[in-house]
Design a protein around this motif. Sequence first.
Motif, PDB file in Angstrom:
ATOM      1  N   ARG A 128     -11.697 -70.087 -14.509  1.00 50.20           N
ATOM      2  CA  ARG A 128     -12.814 -69.857 -13.585  1.00 50.20           C
ATOM      3  C   ARG A 128     -12.581 -68.551 -12.839  1.00 50.20           C
ATOM      4  O   ARG A 128     -11.504 -68.333 -12.286  1.00 50.20           O
ATOM      5  N   ARG A 129     -13.571 -67.696 -12.826  1.00 51.09           N
ATOM      6  CA  ARG A 129     -13.437 -66.411 -12.153  1.00 51.09           C
ATOM      7  C   ARG A 129     -13.965 -66.526 -10.724  1.00 51.09           C
ATOM      8  O   ARG A 129     -15.080 -67.004 -10.485  1.00 51.09           O
ATOM      9  N   LEU A 130     -13.116 -66.083  -9.801  1.00 49.99           N
ATOM     10  CA  LEU A 130     -13.440 -66.161  -8.384  1.00 49.99           C
ATOM     11  C   LEU A 130     -13.342 -64.783  -7.753  1.00 49.99           C
ATOM     12  O   LEU A 130     -12.707 -63.874  -8.291  1.00 49.99           O
ATOM     13  N   GLN A 131     -13.963 -64.671  -6.614  1.00 46.52           N
ATOM     14  CA  GLN A 131     -13.848 -63.439  -5.837  1.00 46.52           C
ATOM     15  C   GLN A 131     -12.855 -63.672  -4.706  1.00 46.52           C
ATOM     16  O   GLN A 131     -12.971 -64.643  -3.958  1.00 46.52           O
ATOM     17  N   LEU A 132     -11.880 -62.782  -4.614  1.00 51.02           N
ATOM     18  CA  LEU A 132     -10.843 -62.887  -3.594  1.00 51.02           C
ATOM     19  C   LEU A 132     -11.039 -61.775  -2.581  1.00 51.02           C
ATOM     20  O   LEU A 132     -11.122 -60.595  -2.943  1.00 51.02           O
ATOM     21  N   SER A 133     -11.123 -62.136  -1.318  1.00 48.18           N
ATOM     22  CA  SER A 133     -11.157 -61.158  -0.232  1.00 48.18           C
ATOM     23  C   SER A 133     -10.040 -61.489   0.732  1.00 48.18           C
ATOM     24  O   SER A 133      -9.782 -62.662   1.019  1.00 48.18           O
ATOM     25  N   GLY A 134      -9.343 -60.485   1.188  1.00 43.15           N
ATOM     26  CA  GLY A 134      -8.189 -60.732   2.054  1.00 43.15           C
ATOM     27  C   GLY A 134      -7.914 -59.592   2.994  1.00 43.15           C
ATOM     28  O   GLY A 134      -8.367 -58.452   2.790  1.00 43.15           O
ATOM     29  N   LYS A 135      -7.164 -59.900   4.029  1.00 48.47           N
ATOM     30  CA  LYS A 135      -6.801 -58.906   5.031  1.00 48.47           C
ATOM     31  C   LYS A 135      -5.404 -59.208   5.537  1.00 48.47           C
ATOM     32  O   LYS A 135      -5.055 -60.371   5.777  1.00 48.47           O
ATOM     33  N   MET A 136      -4.592 -58.162   5.675  1.00 50.00           N
ATOM     34  CA  MET A 136      -3.215 -58.336   6.142  1.00 50.00           C
ATOM     35  C   MET A 136      -3.159 -58.286   7.666  1.00 50.00           C
ATOM     36  O   MET A 136      -3.944 -57.602   8.312  1.00 50.00           O
ATOM     37  N   PHE A 137      -2.180 -59.010   8.199  1.00 45.70           N
ATOM     38  CA  PHE A 137      -1.915 -58.963   9.638  1.00 45.70           C
ATOM     39  C   PHE A 137      -0.448 -59.311   9.858  1.00 45.70           C
ATOM     40  O   PHE A 137       0.245 -59.759   8.942  1.00 45.70           O
ATOM     41  N   ARG A 138       0.022 -59.087  11.058  1.00 45.51           N
ATOM     42  CA  ARG A 138       1.429 -59.339  11.370  1.00 45.51           C
ATOM     43  C   ARG A 138       1.502 -60.343  12.516  1.00 45.51           C
ATOM     44  O   ARG A 138       0.809 -60.204  13.524  1.00 45.51           O
ATOM     45  N   ALA A 139       2.349 -61.364  12.375  1.00 44.56           N
ATOM     46  CA  ALA A 139       2.534 -62.392  13.392  1.00 44.56           C
ATOM     47  C   ALA A 139       4.002 -62.762  13.462  1.00 44.56           C
ATOM     48  O   ALA A 139       4.616 -63.088  12.434  1.00 44.56           O
ATOM     49  N   SER A 140       4.567 -62.697  14.683  1.00 48.47           N
ATOM     50  CA  SER A 140       5.979 -63.049  14.914  1.00 48.47           C
ATOM     51  C   SER A 140       6.902 -62.262  13.992  1.00 48.47           C
ATOM     52  O   SER A 140       7.890 -62.795  13.468  1.00 48.47           O
ATOM     53  N   GLY A 141       6.584 -60.993  13.778  1.00 54.39           N
ATOM     54  CA  GLY A 141       7.441 -60.141  12.976  1.00 54.39           C
ATOM     55  C   GLY A 141       7.296 -60.307  11.478  1.00 54.39           C
ATOM     56  O   GLY A 141       7.966 -59.617  10.713  1.00 54.39           O
ATOM     57  N   GLU A 142       6.417 -61.212  11.031  1.00 54.57           N
ATOM     58  CA  GLU A 142       6.225 -61.435   9.601  1.00 54.57           C
ATOM     59  C   GLU A 142       4.844 -60.944   9.191  1.00 54.57           C
ATOM     60  O   GLU A 142       3.851 -61.194   9.895  1.00 54.57           O
ATOM     61  N   GLN A 143       4.773 -60.265   8.071  1.00 56.71           N
ATOM     62  CA  GLN A 143       3.496 -59.781   7.571  1.00 56.71           C
ATOM     63  C   GLN A 143       2.858 -60.849   6.690  1.00 56.71           C
ATOM     64  O   GLN A 143       3.459 -61.334   5.734  1.00 56.71           O
ATOM     65  N   LEU A 144       1.641 -61.220   7.053  1.00 55.90           N
ATOM     66  CA  LEU A 144       0.908 -62.258   6.355  1.00 55.90           C
ATOM     67  C   LEU A 144      -0.430 -61.699   5.866  1.00 55.90           C
ATOM     68  O   LEU A 144      -0.868 -60.632   6.305  1.00 55.90           O
ATOM     69  N   ALA A 145      -1.047 -62.432   4.983  1.00 54.15           N
ATOM     70  CA  ALA A 145      -2.382 -62.084   4.500  1.00 54.15           C
ATOM     71  C   ALA A 145      -3.244 -63.330   4.548  1.00 54.15           C
ATOM     72  O   ALA A 145      -2.821 -64.401   4.109  1.00 54.15           O
ATOM     73  N   ILE A 146      -4.440 -63.186   5.112  1.00 54.21           N
ATOM     74  CA  ILE A 146      -5.409 -64.281   5.088  1.00 54.21           C
ATOM     75  C   ILE A 146      -6.389 -63.991   3.954  1.00 54.21           C
ATOM     76  O   ILE A 146      -6.961 -62.912   3.860  1.00 54.21           O
ATOM     77  N   ILE A 147      -6.529 -64.961   3.060  1.00 50.94           N
ATOM     78  CA  ILE A 147      -7.289 -64.774   1.818  1.00 50.94           C
ATOM     79  C   ILE A 147      -8.418 -65.792   1.769  1.00 50.94           C
ATOM     80  O   ILE A 147      -8.240 -66.970   2.119  1.00 50.94           O
ATOM     81  N   ARG A 148      -9.572 -65.323   1.336  1.00 49.37           N
ATOM     82  CA  ARG A 148     -10.741 -66.193   1.162  1.00 49.37           C
ATOM     83  C   ARG A 148     -11.162 -66.154  -0.297  1.00 49.37           C
ATOM     84  O   ARG A 148     -11.395 -65.081  -0.863  1.00 49.37           O
ATOM     85  N   LEU A 149     -11.228 -67.335  -0.910  1.00 50.02           N
ATOM     86  CA  LEU A 149     -11.690 -67.454  -2.286  1.00 50.02           C
ATOM     87  C   LEU A 149     -13.138 -67.913  -2.294  1.00 50.02           C
ATOM     88  O   LEU A 149     -13.515 -68.822  -1.537  1.00 50.02           O
ATOM     89  N   SER A 150     -13.964 -67.299  -3.125  1.00 45.98           N
ATOM     90  CA  SER A 150     -15.372 -67.691  -3.212  1.00 45.98           C
ATOM     91  C   SER A 150     -15.841 -67.550  -4.651  1.00 45.98           C
ATOM     92  O   SER A 150     -15.345 -66.715  -5.413  1.00 45.98           O
ATOM     93  N   ASP A 151     -16.781 -68.398  -5.001  1.00 48.36           N
ATOM     94  CA  ASP A 151     -17.389 -68.357  -6.326  1.00 48.36           C
ATOM     95  C   ASP A 151     -18.744 -67.672  -6.184  1.00 48.36           C
ATOM     96  O   ASP A 151     -19.675 -68.246  -5.616  1.00 48.36           O
ATOM     97  N   PRO A 152     -18.878 -66.441  -6.645  1.00 51.87           N
ATOM     98  CA  PRO A 152     -20.133 -65.714  -6.447  1.00 51.87           C
ATOM     99  C   PRO A 152     -21.318 -66.345  -7.145  1.00 51.87           C
ATOM    100  O   PRO A 152     -22.460 -66.076  -6.798  1.00 51.87           O
ATOM    101  N   GLY A 153     -21.077 -67.216  -8.116  1.00 52.02           N
ATOM    102  CA  GLY A 153     -22.192 -67.818  -8.846  1.00 52.02           C
ATOM    103  C   GLY A 153     -22.649 -69.141  -8.281  1.00 52.02           C
ATOM    104  O   GLY A 153     -23.744 -69.612  -8.590  1.00 52.02           O
ATOM    105  N   ALA A 154     -21.811 -69.786  -7.459  1.00 51.77           N
ATOM    106  CA  ALA A 154     -22.144 -71.124  -6.954  1.00 51.77           C
ATOM    107  C   ALA A 154     -23.220 -71.050  -5.888  1.00 51.77           C
ATOM    108  O   ALA A 154     -23.107 -70.319  -4.922  1.00 51.77           O
TER     109      ALA A 154
END
Length: 478
Positions: A247-273
Amino acid sequence: MTLPDHGGLSGPEEIARFIDDPLTSSVLTSMADICLVLSPEGRIKAVSSKKGSPVTGVVAGWKDKVLSELIDSMSTEKMRKRVDQLAKDAASPEVSPPRWVELLHMLGQGETLPVRYALHLLHDKRHVLMLGQDQRPTIEMQQMLLNAQIALERDHEAQREIDTRYRLLMDFTSDSIILVSVGSGLIVDINHNAALMLARTRGDLLGKSLADYFADHTRDSLVAGLEKPVQVGSAAMMEVEIKSSQRRLQLSGKMFRASGEQLAIIRLSDPGAGVVADERLTSNLRQLFNHGSDAIVFSDRDGNILAASETFLNLTDVPSASAVRGRSLAEFLARGAVDLRVLLENARRAGQLRMYATKLNTDFGAQVGVEISATWLDDQFDPVLALVLRNASSAGAVRPDTGSGQDQNMQGVIELVGSSTLKDIVSETTDVIEKICIETALELTRNNRVAAAEMLGLSRQSLYVKLRKYDLVSKDEG
């Protein structure tokens, strides 16, 4: 509070007279904040304080005073019990540990001095040696620890509240959200919707590498894609394919830093649904707007035209949509501002207005009879009035009867034929039509007499006269 040193103490020498050992006396008076020798009668026979102690100025005047006069009543009772225990311990052949007692000295003006004493019975078995430790530093430390504990508990409660809000947001949002550690590529947290997209349970996915579930990405390529958004500050976008379902999905994400650790928040979406049905509905509505047999107009809350269909342009002989956009609907309505007010007020109040009969003015001065249905699209910030206008000028477009009362009036006129002259019948018909028009105006304006008078082209006083003439005053006020 540090007290001043007034000097004049009895000193370690007097304590030594009761201990019979100058060295022991010197050690005790240098270790304890306060040293007291108490007589059997409860009077202080000798007193000394440690050099530099903040209590030095206080104990200077204690010699020869009764101890119970220097402490509160509760401390007096505790002291009496400890002295009795010392006497019992002295009578016992076993060696007893020192007795401890906490006394609260009253200094006057609401000030107190808490002291913890170790009690020792001297060799004469009569006098009591009291070695005291000022408890104010300990109490201050305990208060600091208590305040720190309260602050930690408050921080803990605040953190629990934030965690609860975060967890509720993750569970109830319709988006599929994943938190990933950029350094390791492991899933730190994931909500239920995202777990369903990856065809796994949330527990199975925590701590696993997100890239392992994609067919066309590794950890490095995933991180590289997240580091290169299309615009600075925006979310990075990329397409991914789920290994298990292709299944092909669209991934959108953005990096941020919290408590000295670099994290990424990612959103998966199905453009056809959910898009196919919406697109079809949008396409159908667009075609209805452009090619429908009835004219469609959208205006703002003040009646200024936002958009008009091709059918409306044909009815009003306007050359193009741009020529009508921004103009007031009142310019095209036969009764102008009166018609517009009736449409706006009734649609805003009831949500919709059906079959409102009036005429449209064309750009060439002609008039076209129409029946208008209005719907109030009540957006909080930008409400819109939607109008559907049907051409009622043809013989087939007959307006429905307005009520049984009007039918009875017309039937009464018909029955006059043969029994009255034409002149009388015409006079009677005029009254019937006038009454029908007034009733219709009141119905359209929802018994607003001012608007009804404007619609009929009458003054307000003339309308009141006619209301009384046709006995419509009570109906209007009801």
